[in-house]
Design an enzyme around this catalytic site. Structure first.
Site, PDB file in Angstrom:
ATOM      1  N   ASP A  16       0.830  -1.207   0.000  1.00 57.91           N
ATOM      2  CA  ASP A  16       0.000   0.000   0.000  1.00 57.91           C
ATOM      3  C   ASP A  16       0.867   1.262   0.000  1.00 57.91           C
ATOM      4  OD1 ASP A  16      -2.297   1.466   0.005  1.00 57.91           O
ATOM      5  OD2 ASP A  16      -2.929   0.914   2.028  1.00 57.91           O
ATOM      6  N   ASN A  18       1.442   3.420  -2.844  1.00 54.83           N
ATOM      7  CA  ASN A  18       2.059   3.863  -4.109  1.00 54.83           C
ATOM      8  C   ASN A  18       1.616   5.284  -4.471  1.00 54.83           C
ATOM      9  OD1 ASN A  18       3.104   1.319  -4.331  1.00 54.83           O
ATOM     10  ND2 ASN A  18       1.750   0.638  -5.968  1.00 54.83           N
ATOM     11  N   TRP A  21       3.043   7.920  -2.104  1.00 61.66           N
ATOM     12  CA  TRP A  21       4.492   8.073  -2.389  1.00 61.66           C
ATOM     13  C   TRP A  21       4.680   9.026  -3.575  1.00 61.66           C
ATOM     14  CZ3 TRP A  21       7.396   7.150  -6.767  1.00 61.66           C
ATOM     15  CH2 TRP A  21       8.783   7.129  -6.602  1.00 61.66           C
ATOM     16  N   HIS A  33       2.967   3.424  -8.930  1.00 63.68           N
ATOM     17  CA  HIS A  33       2.768   2.004  -9.272  1.00 63.68           C
ATOM     18  C   HIS A  33       3.996   1.458 -10.013  1.00 63.68           C
ATOM     19  CE1 HIS A  33      -1.190   2.284  -7.739  1.00 63.68           C
ATOM     20  NE2 HIS A  33      -1.707   2.978  -8.742  1.00 63.68           N
ATOM     21  N   LEU A 127      11.366 -20.115  -4.682  1.00 68.55           N
ATOM     22  CA  LEU A 127      10.199 -19.377  -4.187  1.00 68.55           C
ATOM     23  C   LEU A 127       9.028 -19.426  -5.176  1.00 68.55           C
ATOM     24  CD1 LEU A 127       9.529 -16.628  -2.159  1.00 68.55           C
ATOM     25  CD2 LEU A 127       9.582 -15.642  -4.420  1.00 68.55           C
ATOM     26  N   LEU A 184      -7.045  -5.449   7.156  1.00 71.17           N
ATOM     27  CA  LEU A 184      -6.726  -6.560   6.248  1.00 71.17           C
ATOM     28  C   LEU A 184      -7.338  -6.409   4.859  1.00 71.17           C
ATOM     29  CD1 LEU A 184      -6.837  -9.791   8.443  1.00 71.17           C
ATOM     30  CD2 LEU A 184      -4.887  -8.819   7.243  1.00 71.17           C
ATOM     31  N   SER A 185      -8.312  -5.535   4.722  1.00 69.31           N
ATOM     32  CA  SER A 185      -8.911  -5.236   3.410  1.00 69.31           C
ATOM     33  C   SER A 185      -9.223  -6.482   2.573  1.00 69.31           C
ATOM     34  CB  SER A 185      -7.993  -4.294   2.606  1.00 69.31           C
ATOM     35  OG  SER A 185      -7.862  -3.077   3.278  1.00 69.31           O
TER      36      SER A 185
HETATM   37  C1  FPP Z   1      -1.720   0.317  -3.384  1.00 73.70           C
HETATM   38  O1  FPP Z   1      -1.291   1.639  -3.500  1.00 73.70           O
HETATM   39  C2  FPP Z   1      -1.303  -0.458  -4.507  1.00 73.70           C
HETATM   40  C3  FPP Z   1      -2.136  -1.061  -5.408  1.00 73.70           C
HETATM   41  C4  FPP Z   1      -3.590  -0.975  -5.370  1.00 73.70           C
HETATM   42  C5  FPP Z   1      -1.642  -1.852  -6.503  1.00 73.70           C
HETATM   43  C6  FPP Z   1      -0.362  -2.584  -6.226  1.00 73.70           C
HETATM   44  C7  FPP Z   1       0.443  -2.507  -7.446  1.00 73.70           C
HETATM   45  C8  FPP Z   1       1.785  -2.441  -7.496  1.00 73.70           C
HETATM   46  C9  FPP Z   1       2.666  -2.572  -6.315  1.00 73.70           C
HETATM   47  C10 FPP Z   1       2.482  -2.229  -8.780  1.00 73.70           C
HETATM   48  C11 FPP Z   1       2.205  -3.229  -9.809  1.00 73.70           C
HETATM   49  C12 FPP Z   1       2.461  -4.591  -9.374  1.00 73.70           C
HETATM   50  C13 FPP Z   1       2.980  -5.537 -10.170  1.00 73.70           C
HETATM   51  C14 FPP Z   1       3.107  -6.905  -9.673  1.00 73.70           C
HETATM   52  C15 FPP Z   1       3.444  -5.236 -11.520  1.00 73.70           C
HETATM   53  P1  FPP Z   1      -2.389   2.767  -3.594  1.00 73.70           P
HETATM   54  O2  FPP Z   1      -2.549   3.116  -5.017  1.00 73.70           O
HETATM   55  O3  FPP Z   1      -3.626   2.312  -2.910  1.00 73.70           O
HETATM   56  O4  FPP Z   1      -1.703   3.918  -2.812  1.00 73.70           O
HETATM   57  P2  FPP Z   1      -2.429   5.022  -1.914  1.00 73.70           P
HETATM   58  O5  FPP Z   1      -3.171   4.297  -0.824  1.00 73.70           O
HETATM   59  O6  FPP Z   1      -1.294   5.839  -1.388  1.00 73.70           O
HETATM   60  O7  FPP Z   1      -3.342   5.796  -2.825  1.00 73.70           O
END
Ligand code: FPP
Length: 229
Positions: A16, A18, A21, A33, A127, A184-185
């Site tokens: 969580d 992205n 950040w 992402h 893995l 845990l969503s």
């Molecule tokens: C949460 O951050 C992340 C996601 C919903 C998607 C996870 C995706 C990645 C880590 C990248 C792509 C993965 C692969 C395997 C290629 P958010 O967008 O909810 O962040 P925020 O809560 O700060 O808005």
């Protein structure tokens, strides 16, 4: 990582933060992402090196379709690109790839990429990287119950587990959520029954193997009684 530490068999992560950040750096959410995908690669490699057997990553939830269309499309493309690029890396590092979740809602092209990656890496013995895609735990349990009924199996823990997307994968030892959220969503609700939980403030793109080392050290100091005394 010192040799005396017990390495967990199964680590699950809610990646969580992205978006936050990216925002903190004045970038678009999609940049977060992209950076997050790089961390998926480095943490997978590290877990494989230290002997973790299963790493289950929440990449797209059944609720994530509610995001803006452009962001959903970006995530789908990123996933397809990631899997195609990664195939060589998986094979070189003896990593197996597996997807969990209801894949039927994805485009035929993405479903094909997922299937091909699973098939081509199926002989790897290191893995297993499990990506949760269009995954929701309640959805998984409902689908498992339907399978139980179809097979006319008795309702037992063992039979239900054999119908979950994670059939054959042991329960989670360490569950990590980054970015400061403490919930845990709808993630691996069954499989997390006895997991040790770790919630860190770090946004996923900033998560490092050093932080994972600290979590594994902390895990080693916790006493897991599994309901016994
Ligand atoms: C949460 O951050 C992340 C996601 C919903 C998607 C996870 C995706 C990645 C880590 C990248 C792509 C993965 C692969 C395997 C290629 P958010 O967008 O909810 O962040 P925020 O809560 O700060 O808005």
């Amino acid at each position: 990582m010192t040799n005396e530490l017990k390495i967990p068999t199964h680590i699950a992560i809610i990646m969580d933060g992205n978006g936050r950040w990216a925002k903190s750096k004045g970038l678009k959410r999609t940049a977060g992402h992209e950076e997050g995908a790089k961390v998926v690669r480095s943490i997978t490699k590290y877990c494989n090196n230290i002997g973790v057997k299963f790493l289950t990553l929440y990449a797209f939830s059944t609720e994530n379709w509610k995001r803006p269309k452009l962001e959903v499309e970006f995530l789908m493309k990123l996933l397809d690109k990631y899997l195609k690029n990664e195939l060589e890396v998986y094979l070189k590092n003896n990593v197996r790839f597996k997807a969990i979740g209801d894949l039927s809602r994805f485009s035929k092209k993405l479903q094909e990429t997922i299937k091909t990656t699973e098939e081509k890496t199926s002989k790897s013995t290191g893995l297993t990287q499990v990506l949760a895609l269009n995954y929701g735990s309640k959805d998984e349990i409902i689908r498992a119950i339907k399978k139980l009924n179809e097979k006319a199996l008795d309702v037992t823990e063992e039979n239900l587990e054999s119908c979950l997307d994670t059939a054959g994968i042991p329960d989670v030892d360490i569950m990590i959520r980054t970015s400061g959220e403490v919930r845990l969503s709808n993630y691996l609700l069954w499989q997390n029954a006895y997991a040790e939980m770790f919630f860190t403030q770090t946004y996923w793109p900033d998560f490092t193997k050093h932080e994972l080392d600290d979590i594994i050290s902390d895990f080693n100091s916790r006493e897991r009684r599994f309901g016994a005394i």
